[in-house]
Design a protein around this motif. Sequence first.
Motif, PDB file in Angstrom:
ATOM      1  N   HIS A 163       0.809  -1.213   0.000  1.00  0.00           N
ATOM      2  CA  HIS A 163       0.000   0.000   0.000  1.00  0.00           C
ATOM      3  C   HIS A 163       0.844   1.266   0.000  1.00  0.00           C
ATOM      4  N   LEU A 164       2.148   1.117  -0.229  1.00  0.00           N
ATOM      5  CA  LEU A 164       3.019   2.282  -0.332  1.00  0.00           C
ATOM      6  C   LEU A 164       3.272   2.572  -1.801  1.00  0.00           C
ATOM      7  N   GLU A 165       3.215   3.841  -2.151  1.00  0.00           N
ATOM      8  CA  GLU A 165       3.448   4.248  -3.530  1.00  0.00           C
ATOM      9  C   GLU A 165       4.382   5.453  -3.539  1.00  0.00           C
ATOM     10  N   GLN A 166       5.299   5.444  -4.518  1.00  0.00           N
ATOM     11  CA  GLN A 166       6.191   6.592  -4.647  1.00  0.00           C
ATOM     12  C   GLN A 166       5.381   7.833  -4.985  1.00  0.00           C
ATOM     13  N   ALA A 167       5.582   8.868  -4.201  1.00  0.00           N
ATOM     14  CA  ALA A 167       4.925  10.151  -4.462  1.00  0.00           C
ATOM     15  C   ALA A 167       5.861  11.078  -5.232  1.00  0.00           C
ATOM     16  N   LYS A 168       7.156  10.948  -4.972  1.00  0.00           N
ATOM     17  CA  LYS A 168       8.146  11.807  -5.629  1.00  0.00           C
ATOM     18  C   LYS A 168       9.512  11.170  -5.469  1.00  0.00           C
ATOM     19  N   LYS A 169      10.358  11.419  -6.451  1.00  0.00           N
ATOM     20  CA  LYS A 169      11.742  10.957  -6.394  1.00  0.00           C
ATOM     21  C   LYS A 169      12.596  12.028  -7.041  1.00  0.00           C
ATOM     22  N   GLY A 170      13.756  12.270  -6.467  1.00  0.00           N
ATOM     23  CA  GLY A 170      14.642  13.256  -7.068  1.00  0.00           C
ATOM     24  C   GLY A 170      16.062  13.110  -6.556  1.00  0.00           C
ATOM     25  N   ASP A 171      16.993  13.614  -7.336  1.00  0.00           N
ATOM     26  CA  ASP A 171      18.398  13.627  -6.955  1.00  0.00           C
ATOM     27  C   ASP A 171      18.797  15.052  -6.622  1.00  0.00           C
ATOM     28  N   TYR A 172      19.536  15.188  -5.539  1.00  0.00           N
ATOM     29  CA  TYR A 172      19.975  16.492  -5.055  1.00  0.00           C
ATOM     30  C   TYR A 172      21.471  16.383  -4.815  1.00  0.00           C
ATOM     31  N   GLY A 173      22.244  16.672  -5.871  1.00  0.00           N
ATOM     32  CA  GLY A 173      23.679  16.447  -5.808  1.00  0.00           C
ATOM     33  C   GLY A 173      23.944  14.956  -5.806  1.00  0.00           C
ATOM     34  N   SER A 174      24.674  14.488  -4.800  1.00  0.00           N
ATOM     35  CA  SER A 174      24.994  13.059  -4.707  1.00  0.00           C
ATOM     36  C   SER A 174      23.967  12.296  -3.861  1.00  0.00           C
ATOM     37  N   ILE A 175      22.903  12.983  -3.464  1.00  0.00           N
ATOM     38  CA  ILE A 175      21.889  12.376  -2.599  1.00  0.00           C
ATOM     39  C   ILE A 175      20.594  12.177  -3.362  1.00  0.00           C
ATOM     40  N   GLY A 176      20.018  10.996  -3.222  1.00  0.00           N
ATOM     41  CA  GLY A 176      18.712  10.711  -3.795  1.00  0.00           C
ATOM     42  C   GLY A 176      17.670  10.692  -2.691  1.00  0.00           C
ATOM     43  N   LEU A 177      16.499  11.208  -2.990  1.00  0.00           N
ATOM     44  CA  LEU A 177      15.378  11.164  -2.056  1.00  0.00           C
ATOM     45  C   LEU A 177      14.202  10.500  -2.749  1.00  0.00           C
ATOM     46  N   THR A 178      13.575   9.572  -2.066  1.00  0.00           N
ATOM     47  CA  THR A 178      12.352   8.949  -2.569  1.00  0.00           C
ATOM     48  C   THR A 178      11.295   9.067  -1.477  1.00  0.00           C
ATOM     49  N   PHE A 179      10.152   9.616  -1.854  1.00  0.00           N
ATOM     50  CA  PHE A 179       9.048   9.842  -0.931  1.00  0.00           C
ATOM     51  C   PHE A 179       7.955   8.810  -1.229  1.00  0.00           C
ATOM     52  N   PHE A 180       7.510   8.120  -0.201  1.00  0.00           N
ATOM     53  CA  PHE A 180       6.405   7.173  -0.328  1.00  0.00           C
ATOM     54  C   PHE A 180       5.237   7.659   0.512  1.00  0.00           C
ATOM     55  N   HIS A 181       4.032   7.462   0.000  1.00  0.00           N
ATOM     56  CA  HIS A 181       2.850   7.716   0.809  1.00  0.00           C
ATOM     57  C   HIS A 181       1.990   6.468   0.782  1.00  0.00           C
ATOM     58  N   ARG A 182       1.168   6.347   1.795  1.00  0.00           N
ATOM     59  CA  ARG A 182       0.309   5.179   1.891  1.00  0.00           C
ATOM     60  C   ARG A 182      -0.962   5.444   1.090  1.00  0.00           C
ATOM     61  N   ILE A 183      -1.302   4.505   0.223  1.00  0.00           N
ATOM     62  CA  ILE A 183      -2.526   4.620  -0.562  1.00  0.00           C
ATOM     63  C   ILE A 183      -3.541   3.648  -0.005  1.00  0.00           C
ATOM     64  N   GLU A 184      -4.798   3.945  -0.220  1.00  0.00           N
ATOM     65  CA  GLU A 184      -5.856   3.068   0.275  1.00  0.00           C
ATOM     66  C   GLU A 184      -6.478   2.320  -0.888  1.00  0.00           C
ATOM     67  N   ASN A 185      -6.829   1.079  -0.617  1.00  0.00           N
ATOM     68  CA  ASN A 185      -7.552   0.328  -1.660  1.00  0.00           C
ATOM     69  C   ASN A 185      -9.051   0.546  -1.490  1.00  0.00           C
ATOM     70  N   GLU A 186      -9.837  -0.151  -2.258  1.00  0.00           N
ATOM     71  CA  GLU A 186     -11.285   0.054  -2.228  1.00  0.00           C
ATOM     72  C   GLU A 186     -11.925  -0.340  -0.890  1.00  0.00           C
ATOM     73  N   LYS A 187     -11.225  -1.117  -0.066  1.00  0.00           N
ATOM     74  CA  LYS A 187     -11.775  -1.503   1.233  1.00  0.00           C
ATOM     75  C   LYS A 187     -11.362  -0.526   2.333  1.00  0.00           C
ATOM     76  N   GLY A 188     -10.608   0.528   1.951  1.00  0.00           N
ATOM     77  CA  GLY A 188     -10.191   1.527   2.934  1.00  0.00           C
ATOM     78  C   GLY A 188      -8.962   1.162   3.715  1.00  0.00           C
ATOM     79  N   VAL A 189      -8.207   0.166   3.248  1.00  0.00           N
ATOM     80  CA  VAL A 189      -6.993  -0.250   3.961  1.00  0.00           C
ATOM     81  C   VAL A 189      -5.788   0.430   3.355  1.00  0.00           C
TER      82      VAL A 189
END
Length: 189
Positions: A163-189
Amino acid sequence: MRVISGTCKGRPLKAVRGNETRPTTDKVKETMFNVIGPYFSGGKGLDLFAGSGGLGIEALSRGLDHVIFVDRDANAIQTIYHNLALCNMEEKSEVFRNSAERALKAILKRKLQFDLIFLDPPYQKQKLEELLNFIESKNLIAPSGIIICEHSTDVELPHKIGHLEQAKKGDYGSIGLTFFHRIENEKGV
Protein backbone atom coordinates in the motif's frame (compact mmCIF):
# COMPACT_ATOMS: atom_id res chain seq x y z
CA MET A 1 24.07 22.04 10.88
CA ARG A 2 21.01 23.82 12.28
CA VAL A 3 17.25 23.75 12.65
CA ILE A 4 15.90 25.46 9.54
CA SER A 5 12.37 26.44 10.56
CA GLY A 6 9.72 26.33 13.26
CA THR A 7 9.95 26.87 17.00
CA CYS A 8 13.72 26.20 17.10
CA LYS A 9 14.60 28.01 13.88
CA GLY A 10 18.29 28.85 13.65
CA ARG A 11 19.33 26.69 16.61
CA PRO A 12 22.72 25.07 15.85
CA LEU A 13 22.90 21.29 16.21
CA LYS A 14 25.92 19.21 17.10
CA ALA A 15 27.10 16.63 14.53
CA VAL A 16 28.13 13.10 15.49
CA ARG A 17 31.90 12.82 15.93
CA GLY A 18 33.82 10.77 13.38
CA ASN A 19 32.98 9.88 9.81
CA GLU A 20 30.61 6.96 10.42
CA THR A 21 27.57 9.24 10.27
CA ARG A 22 26.66 11.40 7.29
CA PRO A 23 24.48 14.35 8.33
CA THR A 24 21.70 15.48 6.00
CA THR A 25 22.66 18.86 4.58
CA ASP A 26 20.49 21.89 5.28
CA LYS A 27 19.68 22.15 1.57
CA VAL A 28 18.44 18.54 1.37
CA LYS A 29 16.55 18.91 4.66
CA GLU A 30 14.82 22.04 3.35
CA THR A 31 13.91 20.20 0.13
CA MET A 32 12.39 17.33 2.13
CA PHE A 33 10.16 19.60 4.15
CA ASN A 34 9.15 21.68 1.13
CA VAL A 35 7.93 18.48 -0.55
CA ILE A 36 5.96 17.10 2.41
CA GLY A 37 4.60 20.44 3.57
CA PRO A 38 6.58 22.82 5.68
CA TYR A 39 4.61 22.50 8.94
CA PHE A 40 2.56 19.92 10.83
CA SER A 41 -0.39 20.12 13.17
CA GLY A 42 0.64 17.27 15.44
CA GLY A 43 1.44 13.66 14.69
CA LYS A 44 4.11 11.05 15.43
CA GLY A 45 7.44 10.60 13.71
CA LEU A 46 10.14 7.95 13.53
CA ASP A 47 13.77 8.84 12.76
CA LEU A 48 15.07 5.30 12.23
CA PHE A 49 18.75 5.95 11.46
CA ALA A 50 18.80 9.15 13.45
CA GLY A 51 22.51 10.05 13.53
CA SER A 52 22.49 13.50 15.16
CA GLY A 53 18.69 13.56 15.28
CA GLY A 54 18.54 16.53 12.91
CA LEU A 55 15.61 15.29 10.80
CA GLY A 56 13.41 14.32 13.74
CA ILE A 57 14.24 17.55 15.58
CA GLU A 58 13.35 19.54 12.46
CA ALA A 59 9.99 17.73 12.33
CA LEU A 60 9.35 18.50 16.02
CA SER A 61 10.28 22.13 15.46
CA ARG A 62 7.76 22.24 12.60
CA GLY A 63 4.89 20.86 14.67
CA LEU A 64 5.04 17.08 15.19
CA ASP A 65 3.96 16.09 18.70
CA HIS A 66 6.37 13.22 19.28
CA VAL A 67 9.37 11.56 17.58
CA ILE A 68 11.12 8.29 18.31
CA PHE A 69 14.84 8.40 17.49
CA VAL A 70 16.74 5.16 16.83
CA ASP A 71 20.43 4.62 16.12
CA ARG A 72 22.82 1.82 16.99
CA ASP A 73 25.90 4.01 17.49
CA ALA A 74 26.64 5.16 21.07
CA ASN A 75 28.12 8.48 19.87
CA ALA A 76 24.98 9.15 17.84
CA ILE A 77 22.75 8.46 20.85
CA GLN A 78 24.75 10.91 23.00
CA THR A 79 24.53 13.52 20.23
CA ILE A 80 20.76 13.06 19.90
CA TYR A 81 20.30 13.59 23.65
CA HIS A 82 22.52 16.69 23.48
CA ASN A 83 20.61 18.17 20.53
CA LEU A 84 17.21 17.43 22.08
CA ALA A 85 18.33 19.24 25.24
CA LEU A 86 19.58 22.21 23.16
CA CYS A 87 16.11 22.47 21.63
CA ASN A 88 14.22 21.74 24.86
CA MET A 89 12.48 18.75 23.22
CA GLU A 90 13.22 15.90 25.64
CA GLU A 91 9.54 15.65 26.62
CA LYS A 92 8.49 15.18 22.99
CA SER A 93 10.88 12.37 22.20
CA GLU A 94 12.12 8.87 22.94
CA VAL A 95 15.66 7.75 22.10
CA PHE A 96 16.71 4.13 21.65
CA ARG A 97 20.08 2.56 20.93
CA ASN A 98 19.17 -0.37 18.73
CA SER A 99 19.36 -1.78 15.22
CA ALA A 100 16.59 -0.72 12.87
CA GLU A 101 15.15 -4.23 12.67
CA ARG A 102 15.00 -4.74 16.44
CA ALA A 103 13.58 -1.25 16.96
CA LEU A 104 10.79 -1.87 14.44
CA LYS A 105 9.88 -5.13 16.19
CA ALA A 106 9.74 -3.33 19.56
CA ILE A 107 7.60 -0.57 18.05
CA LEU A 108 5.29 -3.20 16.58
CA LYS A 109 4.58 -4.55 20.08
CA ARG A 110 3.45 -1.04 21.10
CA LYS A 111 0.99 -0.94 18.17
CA LEU A 112 2.22 2.48 17.02
CA GLN A 113 1.60 4.12 13.66
CA PHE A 114 3.62 7.03 12.35
CA ASP A 115 2.65 10.05 10.28
CA LEU A 116 6.25 10.59 9.17
CA ILE A 117 9.15 8.13 8.93
CA PHE A 118 12.72 9.04 7.98
CA LEU A 119 14.87 6.22 6.56
CA ASP A 120 18.47 7.31 6.09
CA PRO A 121 20.61 4.20 6.59
CA PRO A 122 24.34 4.11 5.83
CA TYR A 123 24.60 4.00 2.04
CA GLN A 124 26.83 0.93 1.92
CA LYS A 125 24.48 -1.06 4.19
CA GLN A 126 21.09 -0.03 2.86
CA LYS A 127 18.19 -2.43 2.98
CA LEU A 128 15.55 0.16 2.12
CA GLU A 129 13.25 -2.14 0.18
CA GLU A 130 13.29 -4.69 3.01
CA LEU A 131 12.55 -1.96 5.59
CA LEU A 132 9.74 -0.52 3.47
CA ASN A 133 8.21 -3.99 3.10
CA PHE A 134 8.30 -4.52 6.86
CA ILE A 135 6.83 -1.07 7.64
CA GLU A 136 4.05 -1.57 5.09
CA SER A 137 3.21 -5.18 6.00
CA LYS A 138 3.07 -4.42 9.72
CA ASN A 139 0.94 -1.29 9.21
CA LEU A 140 3.42 1.05 10.94
CA ILE A 141 2.59 4.00 8.67
CA ALA A 142 -0.61 5.97 9.33
CA PRO A 143 -3.21 6.20 6.52
CA SER A 144 -1.99 9.65 5.44
CA GLY A 145 1.62 8.95 6.43
CA ILE A 146 4.79 9.69 4.48
CA ILE A 147 8.10 7.84 4.39
CA ILE A 148 11.21 9.68 3.22
CA CYS A 149 14.14 7.53 2.05
CA GLU A 150 17.56 9.13 1.68
CA HIS A 151 19.97 7.13 -0.44
CA SER A 152 22.72 7.36 -3.03
CA THR A 153 21.58 8.49 -6.48
CA ASP A 154 22.12 5.05 -8.03
CA VAL A 155 19.44 3.42 -5.83
CA GLU A 156 16.17 2.59 -7.61
CA LEU A 157 13.28 1.68 -5.33
CA PRO A 158 10.09 0.03 -6.61
CA HIS A 159 7.27 2.38 -7.57
CA LYS A 160 4.88 0.46 -5.33
CA ILE A 161 5.33 -1.74 -2.25
CA GLY A 162 2.01 -3.07 -1.00
CA HIS A 163 0.00 0.00 0.00
CA LEU A 164 3.02 2.28 -0.33
CA GLU A 165 3.45 4.25 -3.53
CA GLN A 166 6.19 6.59 -4.65
CA ALA A 167 4.92 10.15 -4.46
CA LYS A 168 8.15 11.81 -5.63
CA LYS A 169 11.74 10.96 -6.39
CA GLY A 170 14.64 13.26 -7.07
CA ASP A 171 18.40 13.63 -6.95
CA TYR A 172 19.97 16.49 -5.05
CA GLY A 173 23.68 16.45 -5.81
CA SER A 174 24.99 13.06 -4.71
CA ILE A 175 21.89 12.38 -2.60
CA GLY A 176 18.71 10.71 -3.79
CA LEU A 177 15.38 11.16 -2.06
CA THR A 178 12.35 8.95 -2.57
CA PHE A 179 9.05 9.84 -0.93
CA PHE A 180 6.41 7.17 -0.33
CA HIS A 181 2.85 7.72 0.81
CA ARG A 182 0.31 5.18 1.89
CA ILE A 183 -2.53 4.62 -0.56
CA GLU A 184 -5.86 3.07 0.28
CA ASN A 185 -7.55 0.33 -1.66
CA GLU A 186 -11.28 0.05 -2.23
CA LYS A 187 -11.78 -1.50 1.23
CA GLY A 188 -10.19 1.53 2.93
CA VAL A 189 -6.99 -0.25 3.96
